[in-house]
Scaffold this active site. Structure first.
Site, short mmCIF file in Angstrom:
data_model
loop_
_atom_site.label_atom_id
_atom_site.label_comp_id
_atom_site.label_asym_id
_atom_site.label_seq_id
_atom_site.Cartn_x
_atom_site.Cartn_y
_atom_site.Cartn_z
N CYS A 116 0.82 -1.22 0.00
CA CYS A 116 0.00 0.00 0.00
C CYS A 116 0.85 1.27 0.00
O CYS A 116 0.31 2.36 -0.16
CB CYS A 116 -0.95 -0.01 1.19
SG CYS A 116 -2.18 -1.31 1.01
N HIS A 256 -3.16 7.24 2.83
CA HIS A 256 -3.60 5.96 2.25
C HIS A 256 -4.94 5.60 2.88
O HIS A 256 -5.16 5.81 4.08
CB HIS A 256 -2.55 4.89 2.56
CG HIS A 256 -3.00 3.51 2.21
ND1 HIS A 256 -3.49 3.20 0.96
CD2 HIS A 256 -3.04 2.36 2.94
CE1 HIS A 256 -3.81 1.92 0.95
NE2 HIS A 256 -3.56 1.39 2.13
N ASN A 286 -10.04 0.15 -0.08
CA ASN A 286 -8.58 0.20 -0.17
C ASN A 286 -8.15 -0.28 -1.55
O ASN A 286 -8.21 -1.48 -1.83
CB ASN A 286 -7.99 -0.67 0.95
CG ASN A 286 -6.47 -0.66 0.96
OD1 ASN A 286 -5.84 -0.13 0.05
ND2 ASN A 286 -5.90 -1.25 1.99
#
Ligand code: UT7
Length: 334
Positions: A116, A256, A286
């Site tokens: 990520c 994020h 996500n």
């Protein structure tokens, strides 16, 4: 001679049409909209349904939009770097597939796998090529088909992820704009807590790897959560302090989008007003290396030249990092 810095001069994105909402998910696994919204903050995510298409399908569309918005010809591009944990295939690189589909012929390309934190690591890497003075137009792609590695019978992971493709263009400037500072960190001890075991050279795909669900994301949510909360906030505060930036001077935090509670904890530690935090996790989930550019794409209209922006992420590896940017242009490029 004044220092060459790397500025973002445009943002493109593509999200697939199909929306998987919490209602539909709760018919697939034992979960509820109430649980997912209160523990994570996601209501829906976009899923790529096109058969035989992967990350490059979305990356290609994001790059084409970016080239149109910035009035750039594919021939002008010097380098394409794609951040992804869901490449079309182990090789060739997804960046090469995207470049070919878009008609980029004068560039070299490679992928970066940093979970990520992929967009942060890739933006830092791309900026270094621009700062060298040798590369004038560099594309950073964040493209993920997370649905390809998500187990839709596992309620602990399947609500979390979505698919998207994004791209930004980096160019040089000698103004005091662009990437001003960054911090990038990794700790391989974290590899035990978030991984996909199958399909690599240790466990090549076999009936056994499929039967044992080794081609799906494995995550120990709580361990990852605790580390994300402390480490993402640590670097975000550190970059503020070492650049003498107060919360007031910051225009935006672009975090994020893994869990609304991680985002809130980071913003709190930075002393930031919630109105300065870009949050769209509710609609996309996500999307791994695409979350940060997806925010920049949605907020582009509101951004102004000179805005102080901090990007921060945490992910598999563990990897984490932050970038301090001074935004380079006013409003939307369309
Ligand atoms: O971006 C890459 C990095 N990834 C992250 O940053 C993710 C970090 N982790 C997280 O965001 C959170 O840990 C999760 C969202 C994954 C899980 O939230 P949590 O608050 O840590 O839940 P938990 O794992 O502690 O589970 C609490 C309870 C458990 O039930 P029991 O054992 O208390 O009876 C789980 O079985 O919630 C249950 N549970 C669910 N219940 C309904 C777990 N998933 C679900 C679900 N629906 N989808």
């Amino acid at each position: 001679m004044s220092k060459i810095r790397a500025i973002i001069t445009g943002v493109g994105a593509f999200v697939p049409e199909y929306i998987l909402d919490n209602h539909e998910l709760s018919q697939m696994v034992d979960t509820s909209d109430e649980w997912i919204m209160s523990r994570v903050g996601i209501r829906e995510r976009h899923i790529l349904k096109e058969k035989g298409e992967g990350a490059s399908y979305m990356g290609e569309r994001a790059v084409n939009q970016l080239l149109a918005k910035t009035k750039t010809s594919p021939d002008e591009i010097d380098l394409v770097i794609c951040a992804t944990v869901t490449p079309d295939m182990p090789f060739p690189a997804t960046s090469s597939i995207i470049a070919d589909k878009v008609g980029i012929k004068n560039a070299f390309h490679f992928d970066i796998n940093a979970g990520c934190s992929g967009f942060i690591y890739t933006l830092i890497t791309a900026a270094k090529f621009v700062e060298s003075g040798q590369y004038k137009k560099v594309i950073v792609v964040g493209a993920e088909k997370m649905s390809a590695i998500t187990d839709y019978t596992d309620r602990t992971t399947c609500p979390l992820f979505g698919d998207a493709g994004t791209a930004v263009l980096l160019e040089p400037t000698t103004e005091e704009l662009g990437m001003m500072d960054y911090i990038a960190r990794s700790d391989g001890m974290g590899r035990k807590h978030l991984y996909m075991k199958g399909g690599g050279s240790c466990y090549p795909s076999s009936y056994e790897t499929v039967d044992n669900k080794m081609h799906y994301i494995y995550q120990e949510g709580q361990v990852v959560f605790k580390n994300a909360v402390s480490l993402m906030a640590d670097v975000s505060v550190e970059i503020m302090e070492r650049n003498n930036l107060t919360a007031k001077e910051l225009a935006w935090l672009v975090p994020h989008q893994a869990n609304l509670r991680i985002i809130d904890a980071t913003a709190n530690r930075m002393g930031l007003d919630p109105s300065k935090v870009m949050i769209n996790i509710e609609r996309y989930g996500n999307t791994t290396s695409a979350t940060i550019p997806l925010c920049l794409w949605e907020w582009e209209k509101q951004l102004k030249k000179g805005d102080n922006i901090i990007l921060s992420a945490f992910g598999a590896g563990f990897t984490w990092g932050t970038i301090y940017l001074k935004w380079a242009y006013d409003g939307d490029k369309i």
